[in-house]
Design an enzyme around this catalytic site. Structure first.
Site, PDB file in Angstrom:
ATOM      1  N   ASN A 210     -46.287  46.772 -14.416  1.00 21.53           N
ATOM      2  CA  ASN A 210     -45.291  47.522 -15.204  1.00 21.53           C
ATOM      3  C   ASN A 210     -44.049  46.656 -15.391  1.00 21.53           C
ATOM      4  OD1 ASN A 210     -43.395  47.992 -12.922  1.00 21.53           O
ATOM      5  ND2 ASN A 210     -45.188  49.052 -12.101  1.00 21.53           N
ATOM      6  N   ASP A 279     -49.826  53.726 -10.044  1.00 18.94           N
ATOM      7  CA  ASP A 279     -50.476  54.978  -9.640  1.00 18.94           C
ATOM      8  C   ASP A 279     -51.995  54.831  -9.658  1.00 18.94           C
ATOM      9  OD1 ASP A 279     -48.207  56.583  -9.192  1.00 18.94           O
ATOM     10  OD2 ASP A 279     -47.893  56.713 -11.364  1.00 18.94           O
ATOM     11  N   LYS A 289     -63.945  35.692 -13.674  1.00 20.74           N
ATOM     12  CA  LYS A 289     -63.308  36.133 -14.916  1.00 20.74           C
ATOM     13  C   LYS A 289     -64.320  36.862 -15.804  1.00 20.74           C
ATOM     14  CE  LYS A 289     -60.929  34.457 -18.967  1.00 20.74           C
ATOM     15  NZ  LYS A 289     -60.694  33.317 -19.830  1.00 20.74           N
ATOM     16  N   PHE A 323     -37.297  57.242  -5.705  1.00 21.37           N
ATOM     17  CA  PHE A 323     -36.776  57.109  -7.061  1.00 21.37           C
ATOM     18  C   PHE A 323     -37.728  57.863  -7.981  1.00 21.37           C
ATOM     19  CE2 PHE A 323     -33.381  54.007  -8.262  1.00 21.37           C
ATOM     20  CZ  PHE A 323     -32.898  53.774  -6.984  1.00 21.37           C
ATOM     21  N   LYS A 337     -40.551  66.063  -7.507  1.00 23.66           N
ATOM     22  CA  LYS A 337     -40.992  64.970  -6.621  1.00 23.66           C
ATOM     23  C   LYS A 337     -40.275  65.059  -5.273  1.00 23.66           C
ATOM     24  CE  LYS A 337     -42.511  61.745 -10.141  1.00 23.66           C
ATOM     25  NZ  LYS A 337     -42.204  60.703 -11.079  1.00 23.66           N
ATOM     26  N   LYS A 341     -42.879  65.396  -2.218  1.00 23.88           N
ATOM     27  CA  LYS A 341     -43.062  64.220  -1.346  1.00 23.88           C
ATOM     28  C   LYS A 341     -42.231  64.334  -0.064  1.00 23.88           C
ATOM     29  CE  LYS A 341     -44.296  61.288  -5.286  1.00 23.88           C
ATOM     30  NZ  LYS A 341     -44.689  59.940  -5.648  1.00 23.88           N
TER      31      LYS A 341
HETATM   32  O1  PMT Z   1     -36.893  46.977 -11.122  1.00 23.74           O
HETATM   33  P1  PMT Z   1     -35.933  47.274 -12.252  1.00 23.74           P
HETATM   34  O2  PMT Z   1     -36.300  46.519 -13.503  1.00 23.74           O
HETATM   35  O3  PMT Z   1     -34.507  47.098 -11.843  1.00 23.74           O
HETATM   36  O4  PMT Z   1     -36.117  48.822 -12.641  1.00 23.74           O
HETATM   37  C1  PMT Z   1     -35.714  49.809 -11.768  1.00 23.74           C
HETATM   38  C2  PMT Z   1     -36.744  50.949 -11.702  1.00 23.74           C
HETATM   39  C3  PMT Z   1     -36.859  51.627 -13.057  1.00 23.74           C
HETATM   40  C4  PMT Z   1     -38.113  50.418 -11.262  1.00 23.74           C
HETATM   41  C5  PMT Z   1     -36.194  51.970 -10.610  1.00 23.74           C
HETATM   42  O5  PMT Z   1     -34.927  52.407 -11.010  1.00 23.74           O
HETATM   43  C6  PMT Z   1     -37.133  53.144 -10.458  1.00 23.74           C
HETATM   44  O6  PMT Z   1     -37.030  54.148 -11.141  1.00 23.74           O
HETATM   45  N1  PMT Z   1     -38.082  53.030  -9.501  1.00 23.74           N
HETATM   46  C7  PMT Z   1     -39.195  54.001  -9.294  1.00 23.74           C
HETATM   47  C8  PMT Z   1     -40.275  53.743 -10.306  1.00 23.74           C
HETATM   48  C9  PMT Z   1     -41.438  54.683 -10.147  1.00 23.74           C
HETATM   49  O7  PMT Z   1     -42.501  54.235  -9.806  1.00 23.74           O
HETATM   50  O8  PMT Z   1     -41.164  55.953 -10.307  1.00 23.74           O
HETATM   51  P2  PMT Z   1     -42.250  57.138 -10.184  1.00 23.74           P
HETATM   52  O9  PMT Z   1     -41.527  58.321 -10.695  1.00 23.74           O
HETATM   53  O10 PMT Z   1     -43.534  56.740 -10.820  1.00 23.74           O
HETATM   54  O11 PMT Z   1     -42.511  57.233  -8.625  1.00 23.74           O
HETATM   55  C10 PMT Z   1     -41.765  58.097  -7.802  1.00 23.74           C
HETATM   56  C11 PMT Z   1     -41.563  57.494  -6.441  1.00 23.74           C
HETATM   57  O12 PMT Z   1     -42.831  57.381  -5.775  1.00 23.74           O
HETATM   58  C12 PMT Z   1     -40.948  56.119  -6.416  1.00 23.74           C
HETATM   59  O13 PMT Z   1     -40.032  56.064  -5.343  1.00 23.74           O
HETATM   60  C13 PMT Z   1     -42.122  55.190  -6.166  1.00 23.74           C
HETATM   61  O14 PMT Z   1     -41.727  54.036  -5.428  1.00 23.74           O
HETATM   62  C14 PMT Z   1     -43.023  56.074  -5.316  1.00 23.74           C
HETATM   63  N2  PMT Z   1     -44.473  55.774  -5.434  1.00 23.74           N
HETATM   64  C15 PMT Z   1     -45.122  55.929  -6.620  1.00 23.74           C
HETATM   65  C16 PMT Z   1     -46.493  55.694  -6.689  1.00 23.74           C
HETATM   66  C17 PMT Z   1     -47.170  55.307  -5.513  1.00 23.74           C
HETATM   67  N3  PMT Z   1     -48.466  55.054  -5.547  1.00 23.74           N
HETATM   68  N4  PMT Z   1     -46.519  55.171  -4.361  1.00 23.74           N
HETATM   69  C18 PMT Z   1     -45.179  55.395  -4.302  1.00 23.74           C
HETATM   70  O15 PMT Z   1     -44.558  55.251  -3.225  1.00 23.74           O
END
Ligand code: PMT
Length: 402
Positions: A210, A279, A289, A323, A337, A341
């Site tokens: 991503n 995810d 490959k 986040f 969330k 979580k």
């Molecule tokens: O890195 P930059 O370019 O500075 O950008 C910053 C950012 C956009 C990445 C950051 O501000 C941000 O939003 N980070 C969380 C991105 C994200 O994956 O969001 P989500 O809504 O999909 O996930 C929610 C939370 O679950 C996040 O804390 C993520 O780390 C966590 N997660 C998600 C999927 C997974 N399999 N395991 C997780 O722990």
């Protein structure tokens, strides 16, 4: 006390500019990071190259000399500063800053900064005593600026009296005394931060990922370290350097992040998960490959482990911050969330907005805690956003809600 402090030194044009050179050197010797801004008049006395050599940093002289198109130089510099010092401050500069005039790099940066400002005036004794200058000093005092009063003695103009720029050693001592750190709430706390993207391989040359640059998470780690925390940063592939005083661990996949995070989790006080974790990952990874074939390609994907959710389920006193990167109804989804979580707080960013979330140097977030603290921050640099996030975490933990 000045070690690792980011100091912007504004140098305006008087004979005392030569002392500002010695001052720069002394601040650097104390371990401070010094960036110098010179007015046009200051450059009549000393060339910028002198300050560049002493500070080992580029010297700023022109508001419109924008070297990096992704930033606005005077805002970036203003945000970078932990402390803003003008030495020498001439009568002219005092007049401008007292009246909000911003017509050069020094005065525009000063207006934009939120760092504490110190002013060390230097001028002829009669100029210093002039009611206009005294009125300007009073105005600056009312803004909360601190002064390093000029010394008395022989002045370059031939007079003897008050107006001499204080000696560099004394200025450094004043700054050290004033900036004595009151240990921050986070001093000695173990803070675990995640940052950047994960990469999920399809074959040895292809992967899913991503847009995360890691900037947000690195800013959080950097600020946590500057607050005295013991910081571990677990990050996916980025182009960023490990921040000072941070233990950096590099991972590639969501599974590796899961393992690394769980290894450090039991020994953490505060965990901030700003990484953009995949995810889904390809169910099957080819060890050679994949060859191009006619027609479309179907790759079966399976869920990765939700690291944050697993941390929420295994919480043992850690303060857990997630986040949420959303493109619509950000706060509503963020709150979902937070609950699902088992988090203590969530930082929500609407990444569909310009300058928010992925890649940019700025962010605009809403902090929501399970205790009901909810605050939307304005668009800020990622460092400043991180500072505000720590202020909100402290407020939430201490239970002080306004
Ligand atoms: O890195 P930059 O370019 O500075 O950008 C910053 C950012 C956009 C990445 C950051 O501000 C941000 O939003 N980070 C969380 C991105 C994200 O994956 O969001 P989500 O809504 O999909 O996930 C929610 C939370 O679950 C996040 O804390 C993520 O780390 C966590 N997660 C998600 C999927 C997974 N399999 N395991 C997780 O722990």
């Amino acid at each position: 006390m000045l070690k690792n402090k980011n100091i912007v030194l504004g140098v305006s044009g008087g004979i005392a500019v030569y002392k500002a050179c010695a001052l720069t050197s002394k601040l650097v010797q104390k371990g401070a990071n010094v960036k110098v801004i010179m007015t046009n008049s200051a450059q009549e006395f000393v060339q910028p190259i002198t300050f560049q050599a002493l500070s080992r940093q580029p010297v700023y002289t022109d508001t419109f000399d924008e070297k990096d198109p992704s930033k606005i130089a005077h805002i970036d510099l203003a945000d970078w500063a932990d402390l803003f010092l003008i030495a020498p401050a001439t009568a002219n500069v005092l007049g401008k800053i007292a009246n909000g005039i911003a017509d050069d790099m020094l005065t525009t940066t000063l207006l934009a900064t939120q760092a504490p400002v110190y002013v060390a005036p230097a001028m002829n004794v009669h100029m210093y005593q002039h009611p206009a200058v005294q009125r300007n000093l009073q105005l600056l005092d009312s803004f909360g600026y601190k002064f390093i009063e000029p010394g008395e003695g022989y002045l370059a103009c031939g007079y003897v009296g008050k107006g001499r720029l204080e000696e560099p050693e004394t200025i450094v001592k004043v700054l050290e005394d004033e900036e004595k750190e009151i240990p921050s709430y986070f001093n000695g706390k173990k803070v675990l931060v995640t940052a950047g993207p994960t990469q999920e391989a399809v074959d040895p040359v292809r992967y899913f990922t991503n847009h995360s640059s890691g900037k947000m998470g690195y800013a959080i780690a950097r600020i946590a370290a500057s607050l005295g925390a013991e910081v571990t940063l677990i990050a996916g592939k980025t182009n960023l350097d490990c921040p000072p005083n941070v233990k950096c661990i590099s991972i590639t996949t969501a599974e590796e992040m899961y393992q690394a995070v769980h290894e450090h989790y039991p020994n953490s006080d505060i965990v901030i998960k700003s990484a953009a974790v995949a995810d889904y990952k390809p169910k099957m990874v080819f060890d050679r490959k994949m060859k191009k074939k006619e027609g479309s390609l179907h790759i079966e994907m399976e869920r990765t482990k939700d690291i944050l959710k697993s941390l929420g389920e295994q919480k043992q006193g850690q303060y857990l911050v997630g986040f949420a990167a959303e493109t619509n109804d950000a706060v509503t989804y963020g709150k979902e969330k937070l609950k699902k979580k088992h988090l203590d707080a969530i930082v929500v960013n609407d990444v569909s907005q310009e300058g928010v979330g992925f890649q940019s140097s700025t962010n605009q977030v809403t902090f929501i805690s399970k205790n009901g603290l909810e605050e939307s921050l304005p668009m800020l640099s990622k460092d400043e956003t991180a500072k505000q996030i720590f202020a909100l975490i402290e407020k939430d933990i201490k239970g002080v809600h306004e």
